[in-house]
Design a protein around this motif. Structure first.
Motif, PDB file in Angstrom:
ATOM      1  N   GLN A   9       0.835  -1.209   0.000  1.00 14.40           N
ATOM      2  CA  GLN A   9       0.000   0.000   0.000  1.00 14.40           C
ATOM      3  C   GLN A   9       0.867   1.255   0.000  1.00 14.40           C
ATOM      4  N   PHE A  24      -3.482  -8.754  -1.277  1.00 12.85           N
ATOM      5  CA  PHE A  24      -3.380  -7.462  -1.972  1.00 12.85           C
ATOM      6  C   PHE A  24      -3.758  -7.725  -3.423  1.00 12.85           C
ATOM      7  N   GLN A  41      -8.449  -2.484  -3.378  1.00 15.63           N
ATOM      8  CA  GLN A  41      -8.230  -3.385  -2.226  1.00 15.63           C
ATOM      9  C   GLN A  41      -9.537  -3.763  -1.530  1.00 15.63           C
TER      10      GLN A  41
END
Ligand code: NAD
Length: 499
Positions: free
Chosen positions: A357, A384, A375
């Motif tokens: 992220q 992910f 996500q």
């Protein structure tokens, strides 16, 4: 030697593993030293990354037990070295056959502790076993040289000798093959080994030790030492009887281990991180290039040192490529590796998800376009979703770092001359991909790219017969092929004068 053995097995394996396996004896929670299963002083929990459930524990060895393991490998070395190459080959071939006989159980263990899809895990067992077979055979051909003499009446020659005890330190992304790729070469040439698997994935390594025992390797020839990575590896690196260090893992830890090994001047081979460019040439079919780039990026959820991290596309086909890539990426099915049709499992931990992220956020803040990868649809905390970033620049982490997650970064280029320095603009130099047909362009890239392995029009590049390895900060040495022996052997020159 004072070995404090506790030979109890399966003390704490949870129900999470046993029902899945045909042969429950493959599940070992203890370390394997000198042919015995040994309990340390504490347990390390092992998680299934798909569910976050604890699936078992491995043991944490204490320093004196590690000393025992090193002594056991050193004591076993002379007899193993002095066996005929054929006799070593016979043990290796039996090990190979047992690995394949238990392929499904080994793959199941791998899915449980690593998370990859069952199909990928089965593929890794085949790949790993192929090194055992190949080196068993190649061990019979570990030749030295004869040298035309510059001294009257003398015979000059070299012998290739096994170096002694080898420490093999491996990562969690390929918990089976990274071990066999090292161990098969070391054992075939006559070294004894201390295997230190990643703490996230010890069961694949311990199952290999169980099968090695069944294959008839003498006690002390193969040892598996488990525990906290930093402590165990520091002790192995500093131990004088350990003469070779073979490490696969991050560049950060590799540098640390090189420093620790310097004090005893070991032979060090390092298979470290990568940041592979994937270069599409102007004459390449866009749909085909996009299909290949998706395959080269998302293997093992992007947690692959060969993953195509930076994808370079000619400006003329850029938007069409992004569309084709996103369409291809949508076919990836994310989920638990045991589920039918799943092609991508979880990341190894929640920390890895947070890092993924961070890479996306950094890129978007610096101007990248997030084309696909929500996500919200991730099936669990360690998952992910495949993500596509366009308009990536060299200032972004996705370009600079080995991102080790399912995030693809794409850049447009205008001329090949500008492309080569850009592709080389990384401290890493493991692998590169080129897709196109114009032989002059391909040749220019083959010469200009600073990477240990360059694959043209093929996503698959590894195998037992090729010298796998990187340049720059991706590593030292080669694994597989006849060059794989170099890491575990030394050349002795002799001059027989006036006999
Ligand atoms: P890592 O460097 O964190 O750990 C690798 C091994 O080192 C583990 O067994 C770990 O326990 C041990 N270790 C030793 N000292 C340590 C310390 N101080 N801190 C942490 N661990 C220590 O790597 P990883 O996360 O297990 O694996 C991913 C890395 O491996 C990536 O960088 C990837 O590119 C690399 N890799 C390279 C190849 C290759 O062939 N070049 C193949 C697979 C993976």
């Amino acid at each position: 030697m004072s070995l404090s053995f506790n030979t109890t097995t399966h003390s704490k394996v949870t129900d999470a593993i046993m029902p899945y396996l045909k042969d429950a004896r493959l599940v070992r929670e203890l370390a394997y030293i000198n042919g015995k299963w040994v309990y340390g002083n504490d347990d390390i929990a092992v998680f299934n990354p798909a569910t976050n459930d604890v699936i078992g524990h491995c043991t944490q060895l204490q320093p004196p037990q590690l000393d025992d393991a090193i002594a056991a490998a050193a004591n076993a070395f002379p007899a193993w070295r002095d066996l005929l190459a054929d006799e070593r080959a016979a043990r290796l071939l039996r090990w190979h056959d047992l690995i394949l006989e238990h392929k499904e159980d080994l793959a199941t263990l791998m899915v449980l502790e690593q998370g990859k899809s069952l199909a990928d895990a089965l593929g890794e067992i085949d790949y790993g076993a192929s090194f055992v077979r190949w080196f068993a055979e190649e061990g019979r051909r570990a030749y030295g040289d004869t040298i035309p003499s510059h001294i009257a009446n003398a015979q000059l020659a070299t012998l290739r000798e096994p170096i002694g005890v080898a420490a093999l330190i491996t990562p969690w992304n390929f918990p089976h093959a990274m071990i066999t790729r090292k161990a098969a070469a070391a054992l075939a040439i006559g070294c004894t080994v201390l295997i230190k698997p990643a703490s996230e994935t010890p069961f694949s390594a311990l199952a290999l030790a169980e099968l090695a025992e069944r294959a008839g390797f003498p006690p002390g020839v193969i040892n598996v030492v488990t525990g906290r990575g930093a402590d165990i590896c520091a002790a192995l690196c500093r131990a004088d009887p350990v003469r070779a260090l073979s490490f696969t893992g991050s560049t950060r830890v590799g540098k640390l281990l090189l420093e620790q090994a310097a004090g005893t001047v070991k032979k060090c081979s390092m298979e470290l991180g990568g940041n592979a460019p994937f270069i599409v040439l102007p004459d390449m079919d866009i749909a085909e290039a996009a299909r290949a780039a998706v395959a080269a990026k998302f293997q093992t959820a992007g947690q692959d040192c060969l993953a195509a991290n930076r994808i370079f596309v000619p400006r003329s086909g850029y938007e069409a490529f992004l569309e084709a890539f996103a369409g291809e990426m949508a076919h990836i099915k994310v989920g638990n590796g045991f589920e039918q049709g799943v092609t991508m499992g979880p990341l190894i931990s929640h920390r890895a998800v947070a890092k993924a992220q961070e890479i996306v956020d950094d890129a978007v803040t610096k101007g990248a376009r997030l084309i696909a990868g929500s996500q919200h649809s991730a099936p669990g905390p360690n998952f992910f979703m495949p993500t596509l970033l366009a308009d990536v620049t060299p200032q972004m982490k996705v370009f600079r770092e080995e991102n080790f997650c399912p995030v693809a970064g794409v850049l447009a280029y205008d001329h090949l001359d500008e492309l080569i320095p850009l592709a080389n603009d990384t401290e890493y130099g493991l692998a590169a991909y080129v897709y196109g047909h114009d032989i002059r362009h391909i040749w220019q890239l083959l010469r200009g790219l600073e990477f240990g392995m360059v694959s043209v029009n093929s996503v698959k590049m590894t195998g037992h017969g090729i010298p796998f390895g990187g340049i720059k900060q991706s590593g030292l040495g080669r694994e597989g092929s006849r060059h794989g022996f170099d890491e575990y052997s030394q050349i002795k020159y002799y001059c027989l004068g006036n006999l």
